[in-house]
Design a protein around this motif. Structure first.
Motif, PDB file in Angstrom:
ATOM      1  N   GLU A 321     -13.062 -75.552-110.424  1.00  0.00           N
ATOM      2  CA  GLU A 321     -12.272 -74.947-109.346  1.00  0.00           C
ATOM      3  C   GLU A 321     -13.025 -73.797-108.687  1.00  0.00           C
ATOM      4  O   GLU A 321     -12.958 -73.628-107.461  1.00  0.00           O
ATOM      5  N   ASP A 322     -13.721 -72.975-109.480  1.00  0.00           N
ATOM      6  CA  ASP A 322     -14.543 -71.915-108.894  1.00  0.00           C
ATOM      7  C   ASP A 322     -15.485 -72.486-107.845  1.00  0.00           C
ATOM      8  O   ASP A 322     -15.632 -71.944-106.746  1.00  0.00           O
ATOM      9  N   ALA A 323     -16.183 -73.551-108.223  1.00  0.00           N
ATOM     10  CA  ALA A 323     -17.154 -74.151-107.312  1.00  0.00           C
ATOM     11  C   ALA A 323     -16.492 -74.634-106.030  1.00  0.00           C
ATOM     12  O   ALA A 323     -17.017 -74.441-104.931  1.00  0.00           O
ATOM     13  N   SER A 324     -15.325 -75.258-106.174  1.00  0.00           N
ATOM     14  CA  SER A 324     -14.620 -75.774-105.002  1.00  0.00           C
ATOM     15  C   SER A 324     -14.209 -74.653-104.059  1.00  0.00           C
ATOM     16  O   SER A 324     -14.408 -74.732-102.837  1.00  0.00           O
ATOM     17  N   VAL A 325     -13.650 -73.581-104.601  1.00  0.00           N
ATOM     18  CA  VAL A 325     -13.177 -72.471-103.772  1.00  0.00           C
ATOM     19  C   VAL A 325     -14.352 -71.743-103.125  1.00  0.00           C
ATOM     20  O   VAL A 325     -14.331 -71.445-101.915  1.00  0.00           O
ATOM     21  N   LEU A 326     -15.398 -71.442-103.900  1.00  0.00           N
ATOM     22  CA  LEU A 326     -16.539 -70.727-103.324  1.00  0.00           C
ATOM     23  C   LEU A 326     -17.220 -71.566-102.254  1.00  0.00           C
ATOM     24  O   LEU A 326     -17.576 -71.042-101.188  1.00  0.00           O
ATOM     25  N   ALA A 327     -17.389 -72.853-102.502  1.00  0.00           N
ATOM     26  CA  ALA A 327     -18.009 -73.715-101.493  1.00  0.00           C
ATOM     27  C   ALA A 327     -17.161 -73.780-100.221  1.00  0.00           C
ATOM     28  O   ALA A 327     -17.697 -73.775 -99.103  1.00  0.00           O
ATOM     29  N   GLU A 328     -15.851 -73.849-100.392  1.00  0.00           N
ATOM     30  CA  GLU A 328     -14.960 -73.860 -99.217  1.00  0.00           C
ATOM     31  C   GLU A 328     -15.180 -72.617 -98.361  1.00  0.00           C
ATOM     32  O   GLU A 328     -15.283 -72.693 -97.124  1.00  0.00           O
ATOM     33  N   LEU A 329     -15.275 -71.460 -98.989  1.00  0.00           N
ATOM     34  CA  LEU A 329     -15.466 -70.218 -98.243  1.00  0.00           C
ATOM     35  C   LEU A 329     -16.847 -70.147 -97.610  1.00  0.00           C
ATOM     36  O   LEU A 329     -16.996 -69.716 -96.455  1.00  0.00           O
ATOM     37  N   LEU A 330     -17.862 -70.570 -98.342  1.00  0.00           N
ATOM     38  CA  LEU A 330     -19.228 -70.484 -97.818  1.00  0.00           C
ATOM     39  C   LEU A 330     -19.463 -71.446 -96.664  1.00  0.00           C
ATOM     40  O   LEU A 330     -20.379 -71.226 -95.853  1.00  0.00           O
ATOM     41  N   THR A 331     -18.673 -72.494 -96.568  1.00  0.00           N
ATOM     42  CA  THR A 331     -18.844 -73.474 -95.491  1.00  0.00           C
ATOM     43  C   THR A 331     -17.787 -73.326 -94.399  1.00  0.00           C
ATOM     44  O   THR A 331     -17.625 -74.202 -93.558  1.00  0.00           O
ATOM     45  N   SER A 332     -17.074 -72.194 -94.406  1.00  0.00           N
ATOM     46  CA  SER A 332     -15.981 -71.979 -93.451  1.00  0.00           C
ATOM     47  C   SER A 332     -16.445 -71.456 -92.104  1.00  0.00           C
ATOM     48  O   SER A 332     -15.639 -71.333 -91.184  1.00  0.00           O
ATOM     49  N   GLY A 333     -17.738 -71.121 -91.982  1.00  0.00           N
ATOM     50  CA  GLY A 333     -18.250 -70.553 -90.738  1.00  0.00           C
ATOM     51  C   GLY A 333     -18.184 -69.045 -90.691  1.00  0.00           C
ATOM     52  O   GLY A 333     -18.656 -68.428 -89.730  1.00  0.00           O
ATOM     53  N   ARG A 334     -17.622 -68.422 -91.732  1.00  0.00           N
ATOM     54  CA  ARG A 334     -17.541 -66.962 -91.775  1.00  0.00           C
ATOM     55  C   ARG A 334     -18.869 -66.379 -92.250  1.00  0.00           C
ATOM     56  O   ARG A 334     -19.698 -67.060 -92.853  1.00  0.00           O
ATOM     57  N   ASP A 335     -19.055 -65.104 -91.981  1.00  0.00           N
ATOM     58  CA  ASP A 335     -20.233 -64.408 -92.478  1.00  0.00           C
ATOM     59  C   ASP A 335     -20.202 -64.346 -94.000  1.00  0.00           C
ATOM     60  O   ASP A 335     -19.140 -64.149 -94.608  1.00  0.00           O
ATOM     61  N   TRP A 336     -21.373 -64.462 -94.606  1.00  0.00           N
ATOM     62  CA  TRP A 336     -21.479 -64.339 -96.059  1.00  0.00           C
ATOM     63  C   TRP A 336     -21.599 -62.861 -96.415  1.00  0.00           C
ATOM     64  O   TRP A 336     -22.694 -62.348 -96.694  1.00  0.00           O
ATOM     65  N   ASP A 337     -20.488 -62.182 -96.407  1.00  0.00           N
ATOM     66  CA  ASP A 337     -20.501 -60.742 -96.600  1.00  0.00           C
ATOM     67  C   ASP A 337     -19.606 -60.362 -97.777  1.00  0.00           C
ATOM     68  O   ASP A 337     -19.048 -61.224 -98.464  1.00  0.00           O
ATOM     69  N   ASP A 338     -19.447 -59.068 -98.006  1.00  0.00           N
ATOM     70  CA  ASP A 338     -18.623 -58.608 -99.121  1.00  0.00           C
ATOM     71  C   ASP A 338     -17.184 -59.099 -99.012  1.00  0.00           C
ATOM     72  O   ASP A 338     -16.552 -59.429-100.028  1.00  0.00           O
ATOM     73  N   GLU A 339     -16.673 -59.149 -97.797  1.00  0.00           N
ATOM     74  CA  GLU A 339     -15.283 -59.571 -97.611  1.00  0.00           C
ATOM     75  C   GLU A 339     -15.094 -61.013 -98.076  1.00  0.00           C
ATOM     76  O   GLU A 339     -14.108 -61.337 -98.747  1.00  0.00           O
ATOM     77  N   LEU A 340     -16.043 -61.886 -97.721  1.00  0.00           N
ATOM     78  CA  LEU A 340     -15.920 -63.284 -98.127  1.00  0.00           C
ATOM     79  C   LEU A 340     -16.030 -63.424 -99.639  1.00  0.00           C
ATOM     80  O   LEU A 340     -15.222 -64.112-100.271  1.00  0.00           O
ATOM     81  N   LEU A 341     -17.010 -62.760-100.239  1.00  0.00           N
ATOM     82  CA  LEU A 341     -17.200 -62.893-101.679  1.00  0.00           C
ATOM     83  C   LEU A 341     -16.065 -62.237-102.466  1.00  0.00           C
ATOM     84  O   LEU A 341     -15.673 -62.726-103.529  1.00  0.00           O
ATOM     85  N   GLN A 342     -15.522 -61.147-101.946  1.00  0.00           N
ATOM     86  CA  GLN A 342     -14.357 -60.557-102.594  1.00  0.00           C
ATOM     87  C   GLN A 342     -13.145 -61.471-102.449  1.00  0.00           C
ATOM     88  O   GLN A 342     -12.306 -61.571-103.353  1.00  0.00           O
TER      89      GLN A 342
END
Length: 390
Positions: A321-342
């Motif tokens: 599930e971690d992998a699924s959620v993190l991949a979803e966020l990283l491929t969402s078009g958003r900046d890879w910044d602290d806000e996304l990783l938090q």
């Protein structure tokens, strides 16, 4: 020993170019996020410390519906289904094998997936390895990340073979004793819970069509799970002992001694507990990294961020599930910044904490000799929570 798919000595992201991710660790979570990021067109390099990519270790694994849901997302569900053994109930027995009750498993992955599926752990790993290779990711085996240096734009990594690389993000999937976790200044370490488990793969008795658990007897728990039409894995849980004081040559003798105290299918299983090299002995550990799961552009995933005893069979599911959620966020078009990783941490922490605490509590009740513990109630409430998508 390096894999034939090797990493370039240096990989730099050009302005506006495709991001490059390093995944450290080729277990369930590392393989899963590699597959998902590659599917989105993101360049990924994966390094794994073990030359064999963990393709031959382990006896069996119990996968519940929420884990199967992610495996379907990865595109390996049909192969998993063909390789494993699906079932929908859990039996609780007395030590002599008398069935006390049978409970229907909760379908945490939805009605279109089995509630539970057992399979041989090496087979699952091989399916994920095949998918990583097919994805076109760069892979290097027998290699570790020795040093990481971050700046505002990325991470420079030096590897154990003297090569180096430059990455936009590093995903630490290097397990329970993650060196990457320590390297980025996260001090939490796994702690033993006081229990340990003996495991072995064995032929499947005809009567074994689901997981049955016996509480009490010579050990705290004795159980088994069918892993294919022909195989099971069996396990016995006891109080942890000094591992250094147990001669590995006696592993089969030790497990057989405990298993001989159980009835039902156990006498047939016990006949096959003869080779100490096929018996695994492991302590139960607990870990939950508090606060953020990232520092700069390095982010923890799977057992590097959390682990729990297998009393609810949810460890692999939480990692997937971690992998699924993190991949979803990283491929969402958003900046890879602290806000996304938090945001990744914030989506995961409550769910993971519930599973970790429930898994530890089940074991603690047994260690404390609590006879009226509501194990069924705790399992039921936790599994109903897991029906919701992460």
């Amino acid at each position: 020993m390096a894999d034939s798919l090797t990493l370039p000595h240096s990989r730099l992201r050009s302005s506006g170019g495709t991001p490059i991710v390093l995944v450290i660790g080729g277990g369930a979570s590392g393989n899963a996020i590699t597959i998902l990021l590659r599917r989105a067109g993101i360049a990924v390099d994966l390094v794994e410390a073990r030359p064999d990519w963990n393709a031959t270790t382990g006896s069996g694994i119990t996968l519940q519906g929420n884990a199967l849901r992610v495996l379907r997302e990865l595109g390996v569900w049909e192969q998993v289904e063909a390789s494993g053994y699906a079932f929908g109930s859990l039996g609780v027995t007395a030590p002599d094998g008398t069935v006390l009750f049978v409970a229907e498993d909760i379908q945490t992955g939805g009605e279109d997936l089995p509630a539970t599926l057992g399979m041989q752990r090496p087979r699952l790993q091989q399916l994920l390895i095949n998918a990583v290779r097919a994805s076109g990711a760069g892979v290097r085996l027998g290699t570790t990340a020795e040093a990481l240096e971050q700046d505002a734009d990325g991470v420079s990594v030096r590897f154990s073979d003297g090569t180096s690389g430059r990455y936009d993000l590093v995903v630490a999937a290097d397990g329970l004793n993650s060196a990457t976790r320590a390297a980025i200044g996260i001090a939490e370490k796994a702690e033993p819970t006081g229990m340990a488990i003996w495991r072995i793969a064995a032929p499947r008795p005809e009567s074994v069509t689901r997981t049955d658990l016996a509480y009490g007897g010579p050990a705290y728990i004795a159980g088994y799970c069918p892993t294919s039409e022909n195989t099971i894995y069996a396990y016995v849980v006891e109080a942890c002992r000094d591992r250094a004081a147990i001669d590995p040559a006696t592993y089969a003798d030790e497990m057989r001694r405990l298993a001989q105290g159980y009835g039902g299918a156990w006498p047939e299983i016990t006949e096959h507990i003869t080779d100490p090299k096929k018996v695994n002995y492991t302590w139960f550990d607990r870990l939950l990294v508090e606060g953020s799961w990232h520092r700069g552009r390095v982010v923890l995933i799977g057992d590097a961020a959390h682990c729990c005893p297998p009393t609810m069979a949810q460890g692999a599911a939480m990692s997937l599930e971690d992998a699924s959620v993190l991949a979803e966020l990283l491929t969402s078009g958003r900046d890879w910044d602290d806000e996304l990783l938090q945001g990744y941490h914030d989506r995961r922490i409550s769910r993971v904490r519930t599973v970790v605490e429930a898994s530890v509590q089940i074991g603690q009740w047994q260690l404390d000799g609590v006879r009226d513990a509501d194990i069924a109630g705790l399992v039921g409430s936790t599994m109903n929570l897991l029906k919701e998508r992460p």
